[in-house]
Write a protein that holds these residues in place. Structure first.
Motif, PDB file in Angstrom:
ATOM      1  N   VAL A 196       0.856  -1.183   0.000  1.00 41.27           N
ATOM      2  CA  VAL A 196       0.000   0.000   0.000  1.00 41.27           C
ATOM      3  C   VAL A 196       0.890   1.230   0.000  1.00 41.27           C
ATOM      4  N   MET A 197       0.679   2.092  -0.983  1.00 44.13           N
ATOM      5  CA  MET A 197       1.459   3.320  -1.118  1.00 44.13           C
ATOM      6  C   MET A 197       0.489   4.495  -1.183  1.00 44.13           C
ATOM      7  N   VAL A 198       0.700   5.485  -0.335  1.00 51.08           N
ATOM      8  CA  VAL A 198      -0.137   6.680  -0.307  1.00 51.08           C
ATOM      9  C   VAL A 198       0.595   7.807  -1.001  1.00 51.08           C
ATOM     10  N   THR A 199      -0.089   8.489  -1.893  1.00 48.41           N
ATOM     11  CA  THR A 199       0.547   9.575  -2.633  1.00 48.41           C
ATOM     12  C   THR A 199      -0.257  10.854  -2.495  1.00 48.41           C
ATOM     13  N   TYR A 200       0.451  11.963  -2.409  1.00 49.19           N
ATOM     14  CA  TYR A 200      -0.178  13.284  -2.406  1.00 49.19           C
ATOM     15  C   TYR A 200       0.789  14.270  -3.058  1.00 49.19           C
ATOM     16  N   GLN A 201       0.441  14.736  -4.223  1.00 52.19           N
ATOM     17  CA  GLN A 201       1.241  15.721  -4.960  1.00 52.19           C
ATOM     18  C   GLN A 201       2.682  15.238  -5.167  1.00 52.19           C
ATOM     19  N   THR A 202       2.846  13.947  -5.358  1.00 55.70           N
ATOM     20  CA  THR A 202       4.191  13.377  -5.530  1.00 55.70           C
ATOM     21  C   THR A 202       4.233  12.516  -6.799  1.00 55.70           C
ATOM     22  N   ARG A 203       3.687  13.035  -7.871  1.00 50.81           N
ATOM     23  CA  ARG A 203       3.556  12.247  -9.105  1.00 50.81           C
ATOM     24  C   ARG A 203       4.877  11.635  -9.541  1.00 50.81           C
ATOM     25  N   GLU A 204       5.908  12.442  -9.692  1.00 47.21           N
ATOM     26  CA  GLU A 204       7.164  11.922 -10.224  1.00 47.21           C
ATOM     27  C   GLU A 204       7.860  11.006  -9.218  1.00 47.21           C
ATOM     28  N   LEU A 205       7.816  11.354  -7.943  1.00 41.66           N
ATOM     29  CA  LEU A 205       8.396  10.471  -6.941  1.00 41.66           C
ATOM     30  C   LEU A 205       7.688   9.118  -6.931  1.00 41.66           C
ATOM     31  N   THR A 206       6.359   9.151  -7.039  1.00 44.66           N
ATOM     32  CA  THR A 206       5.606   7.902  -7.016  1.00 44.66           C
ATOM     33  C   THR A 206       5.894   7.068  -8.249  1.00 44.66           C
ATOM     34  N   ARG A 207       5.980   7.692  -9.406  1.00 48.46           N
ATOM     35  CA  ARG A 207       6.317   6.966 -10.640  1.00 48.46           C
ATOM     36  C   ARG A 207       7.695   6.313 -10.499  1.00 48.46           C
ATOM     37  N   ARG A 208       8.628   7.051  -9.935  1.00 43.30           N
ATOM     38  CA  ARG A 208       9.977   6.505  -9.741  1.00 43.30           C
ATOM     39  C   ARG A 208       9.963   5.347  -8.751  1.00 43.30           C
ATOM     40  N   ALA A 209       9.193   5.512  -7.661  1.00 41.68           N
ATOM     41  CA  ALA A 209       9.109   4.444  -6.662  1.00 41.68           C
ATOM     42  C   ALA A 209       8.492   3.184  -7.251  1.00 41.68           C
ATOM     43  N   LEU A 210       7.427   3.339  -8.025  1.00 44.14           N
ATOM     44  CA  LEU A 210       6.771   2.173  -8.625  1.00 44.14           C
ATOM     45  C   LEU A 210       7.655   1.515  -9.677  1.00 44.14           C
ATOM     46  N   THR A 211       8.382   2.323 -10.429  1.00 43.00           N
ATOM     47  CA  THR A 211       9.313   1.761 -11.417  1.00 43.00           C
ATOM     48  C   THR A 211      10.361   0.903 -10.727  1.00 43.00           C
ATOM     49  N   GLY A 212      10.898   1.408  -9.604  1.00 42.09           N
ATOM     50  CA  GLY A 212      11.899   0.636  -8.874  1.00 42.09           C
ATOM     51  C   GLY A 212      11.313  -0.605  -8.247  1.00 42.09           C
ATOM     52  N   LEU A 213      10.125  -0.486  -7.656  1.00 46.88           N
ATOM     53  CA  LEU A 213       9.507  -1.624  -6.985  1.00 46.88           C
ATOM     54  C   LEU A 213       9.125  -2.711  -7.990  1.00 46.88           C
ATOM     55  N   LEU A 214       8.427  -2.319  -9.060  1.00 46.65           N
ATOM     56  CA  LEU A 214       7.960  -3.305 -10.034  1.00 46.65           C
ATOM     57  C   LEU A 214       9.091  -3.848 -10.900  1.00 46.65           C
ATOM     58  N   GLY A 215      10.169  -3.083 -10.984  1.00 48.00           N
ATOM     59  CA  GLY A 215      11.305  -3.526 -11.786  1.00 48.00           C
ATOM     60  C   GLY A 215      12.281  -4.402 -11.035  1.00 48.00           C
ATOM     61  N   THR A 216      12.042  -4.616  -9.744  1.00 46.32           N
ATOM     62  CA  THR A 216      12.912  -5.471  -8.939  1.00 46.32           C
ATOM     63  C   THR A 216      12.235  -6.819  -8.741  1.00 46.32           C
ATOM     64  N   PRO A 217      12.773  -7.887  -9.304  1.00 48.41           N
ATOM     65  CA  PRO A 217      12.136  -9.207  -9.146  1.00 48.41           C
ATOM     66  C   PRO A 217      12.010  -9.584  -7.671  1.00 48.41           C
ATOM     67  N   SER A 218      10.873 -10.180  -7.332  1.00 48.62           N
ATOM     68  CA  SER A 218      10.649 -10.619  -5.959  1.00 48.62           C
ATOM     69  C   SER A 218      10.302 -12.095  -5.928  1.00 48.62           C
ATOM     70  N   ALA A 219      10.771 -12.778  -4.898  1.00 50.14           N
ATOM     71  CA  ALA A 219      10.456 -14.189  -4.714  1.00 50.14           C
ATOM     72  C   ALA A 219       9.083 -14.397  -4.096  1.00 50.14           C
ATOM     73  N   VAL A 220       8.417 -13.289  -3.745  1.00 48.80           N
ATOM     74  CA  VAL A 220       7.116 -13.363  -3.073  1.00 48.80           C
ATOM     75  C   VAL A 220       6.056 -12.712  -3.962  1.00 48.80           C
ATOM     76  N   PRO A 221       4.929 -13.380  -4.191  1.00 51.60           N
ATOM     77  CA  PRO A 221       3.858 -12.756  -4.987  1.00 51.60           C
ATOM     78  C   PRO A 221       3.213 -11.609  -4.219  1.00 51.60           C
ATOM     79  N   TYR A 222       2.951 -10.512  -4.901  1.00 51.82           N
ATOM     80  CA  TYR A 222       2.405  -9.345  -4.233  1.00 51.82           C
ATOM     81  C   TYR A 222       1.503  -8.556  -5.179  1.00 51.82           C
ATOM     82  N   GLU A 223       0.701  -7.697  -4.595  1.00 57.13           N
ATOM     83  CA  GLU A 223      -0.101  -6.747  -5.344  1.00 57.13           C
ATOM     84  C   GLU A 223       0.265  -5.352  -4.861  1.00 57.13           C
TER      85      GLU A 223
END
Length: 329
Positions: A14-41
């Protein structure tokens, strides 16, 4: 492993965002671009941003569920909205001004699965140079720590365990440890425990809601833990100015006193906080430095009142639900 198919995640990020469009895009790019051994949403709760955050996330990250709120209800209440829509056994809070260092999800889940008695877990939050920023775990506030703040000792001697106990300066961040409280910047909690606690207390708009949660969880037997192998790079300060941030921090502190301390003890705590701010504002006037303390002192009536109690809060309303926010069945 990328975000899991509906109904299969072990973890709900769960990620909460407020007026942080570019930071959030960067955070999601890093999170989703890092392979994980655990299934997540991933569930992003947008606190009525006007910078196009929700639209950009939906367009760029179709696997992410976006919940858009009609007004900014603060961090804790927004997390509660996301957690209500979670499917994982675990809920993992991650700030939008962060980037994972390795498989942070798997590191936390491995430790939590092997040590379920803790209930709440965090990792290490790092500065850009890779050193620990010391802000992922906390000691609990007390009259002694506020007295040290009032006379400036906790500022002058930040590395002292004696006079700066809330920052836990003597704790090794390289070893797993039980700690009094953990930061909501990186916080893993069993969804069942989070629900049992009623989520974050709604009266905390921002700051100290994580300490409050840990204290309430500890009363049910939880023992918050530091997991040193779980690491996040923390940019920090994405949504607050210096003076404004300190006002919100102090409002959170006063709300905590109101919630957990007796009336006389809370009054003493507020007086010590006010003394410390007054001294810093006077110093800023004399030296011309750290002028934000003068702003904080000027706004003392605001933060000495804390955040409004729950009965004074408006209801949480969602913008017309988007298909990606529809609960899966």
């Amino acid at each position: 492993m990328t975000p899991a198919e509906p109904m299969t995640p072990a973890v709900s990020v769960v990620m909460v965002t407020y007026q942080t469009r570019e930071l959030t895009r960067r955070a999601l790019t890093g999170l989703l671009g890092t392979p994980s051994a655990v299934p997540y949403e991933v569930i992003v709760v947008d606190n009525a941003s006007t910078d196009g955050s929700a639209e950009a996330i939906r367009a760029e990250f179709p696997a992410v569920r976006v919940v858009r709120l009609a007004r900014n209800v603060g961090f804790g209440r927004a997390v509660n909205v996301g957690a209500e829509r979670a499917h994982g056994r675990w809920v993992l809070l991650v700030n939008p001004d962060t980037e994972p260092v390795g498989d942070v999800i798997a590191e936390l889940v491995r430790f939590a699965s092997a040590n379920p008695e803790h209930g709440i877990y965090t990792g290490r939050t790092l500065r850009p140079d890779g050193t620990d920023d010391g802000h992922s775990v906390f000691g609990l506030p007390g009259l002694w720590s506020y007295a040290c703040f009032a006379v400036g000792l906790s500022t002058l001697f930040r590395r002292s365990r004696l006079v700066n106990p809330e920052e836990l300066p003597g704790l090794s961040r390289s070893t797993a440890a039980t700690v009094p409280a953990v930061s909501g910047c990186l916080l893993l909690v069993e969804r069942a425990l989070f629900a049992e606690l009623g989520g974050f207390a709604p009266e905390y708009f921002m700051y100290s809601e994580d300490i409050d949660l840990c204290v309430r969880a500890a009363r049910r037997g939880a023992r918050p833990a530091l997991v040193p192998t779980a690491r996040l790079l923390h940019v920090g300060g994405g949504a607050s100015t210096s003076g404004g941030k300190r006002v919100m921090v102090l409002r959170g502190k006063v709300t905590y006193l109101r919630s957990h301390w007796s009336v006389p003890r809370a009054a003493a705590g507020r007086a010590l906080l006010a003394t410390g701010v007054a001294a810093r504002a006077a110093g800023a006037r004399l030296t011309g430095r750290a002028g934000y303390w003068r702003e904080v002192w000027h706004r003392r009536a605001e933060w000495l009142a804390g955040w409004p109690p729950p009965e004074h809060l408006p209801a949480v309303r969602l913008v017309t639900p988007h298909p990606t926010d529809a609960p899966t069945t």
